[in-house]
Design a protein around this motif. Sequence first.
Motif, PDB file in Angstrom:
ATOM      1  N   LEU A   5      58.462 -90.860 -41.908  1.00  0.00           N
ATOM      2  CA  LEU A   5      58.273 -89.339 -42.190  1.00  0.00           C
ATOM      3  C   LEU A   5      59.438 -88.665 -42.266  1.00  0.00           C
ATOM      4  O   LEU A   5      59.752 -87.794 -42.798  1.00  0.00           O
ATOM      5  CB  LEU A   5      57.841 -88.895 -41.113  1.00  0.00           C
ATOM      6  CG  LEU A   5      57.217 -87.426 -41.066  1.00  0.00           C
ATOM      7  CD1 LEU A   5      56.028 -87.418 -42.443  1.00  0.00           C
ATOM      8  CD2 LEU A   5      55.609 -87.357 -40.156  1.00  0.00           C
ATOM      9  N   ALA A   6      60.585 -88.597 -41.193  1.00  0.00           N
ATOM     10  CA  ALA A   6      61.666 -87.598 -41.733  1.00  0.00           C
ATOM     11  C   ALA A   6      62.819 -88.166 -42.428  1.00  0.00           C
ATOM     12  O   ALA A   6      63.344 -87.313 -42.836  1.00  0.00           O
ATOM     13  CB  ALA A   6      62.361 -88.454 -39.422  1.00  0.00           C
ATOM     14  N   LYS A   7      62.650 -89.210 -42.340  1.00  0.00           N
ATOM     15  CA  LYS A   7      63.411 -89.563 -44.284  1.00  0.00           C
ATOM     16  C   LYS A   7      62.370 -89.200 -45.227  1.00  0.00           C
ATOM     17  O   LYS A   7      63.319 -89.070 -45.856  1.00  0.00           O
ATOM     18  CB  LYS A   7      63.061 -91.468 -44.370  1.00  0.00           C
ATOM     19  CG  LYS A   7      64.314 -91.711 -43.840  1.00  0.00           C
ATOM     20  CD  LYS A   7      64.880 -93.519 -43.454  1.00  0.00           C
ATOM     21  CE  LYS A   7      64.773 -94.525 -42.316  1.00  0.00           C
ATOM     22  NZ  LYS A   7      65.031 -95.513 -42.510  1.00  0.00           N
ATOM     23  N   GLU A   8      61.086 -88.873 -45.301  1.00  0.00           N
ATOM     24  CA  GLU A   8      60.341 -88.737 -46.616  1.00  0.00           C
ATOM     25  C   GLU A   8      60.697 -87.124 -46.674  1.00  0.00           C
ATOM     26  O   GLU A   8      61.343 -86.680 -48.049  1.00  0.00           O
ATOM     27  CB  GLU A   8      58.987 -89.056 -46.296  1.00  0.00           C
ATOM     28  CG  GLU A   8      58.327 -89.862 -46.566  1.00  0.00           C
ATOM     29  CD  GLU A   8      57.507 -90.168 -47.018  1.00  0.00           C
ATOM     30  OE1 GLU A   8      56.917 -89.561 -46.517  1.00  0.00           O
ATOM     31  OE2 GLU A   8      57.050 -91.628 -46.721  1.00  0.00           O
ATOM     32  N   LEU A   9      60.770 -86.464 -45.107  1.00  0.00           N
ATOM     33  CA  LEU A   9      61.532 -85.096 -44.906  1.00  0.00           C
ATOM     34  C   LEU A   9      62.873 -84.855 -45.845  1.00  0.00           C
ATOM     35  O   LEU A   9      62.683 -83.732 -46.205  1.00  0.00           O
ATOM     36  CB  LEU A   9      61.279 -84.585 -43.758  1.00  0.00           C
ATOM     37  CG  LEU A   9      59.578 -84.475 -43.031  1.00  0.00           C
ATOM     38  CD1 LEU A   9      59.689 -83.417 -41.299  1.00  0.00           C
ATOM     39  CD2 LEU A   9      59.125 -83.555 -44.097  1.00  0.00           C
TER      40      LEU A   9
END
Length: 78
Positions: A5-9
Amino acid sequence: MIDQLAKELLSKLPQGPEAFSELKNDGEAKMKVLLESSLRKLNLVSREEFDAQQAVLERSRAKIEQLEQQISELEKKL
């Protein structure tokens, strides 16, 4: 899940010179900490904990059904 999720954001941040890369790496670490902290506040349980509690509930339901049947049989005898 949190890492993804952090990488996608962070993938939504503009790509640019080295400064942006450094900013992205720092932001990714801070975002991960923030997301973990927020998720802990939600009082979520792990899948393993959920499955264990579900098994306990199923055993309890079976025992209740057994006891209800025993009570019914005893009531008939009275």
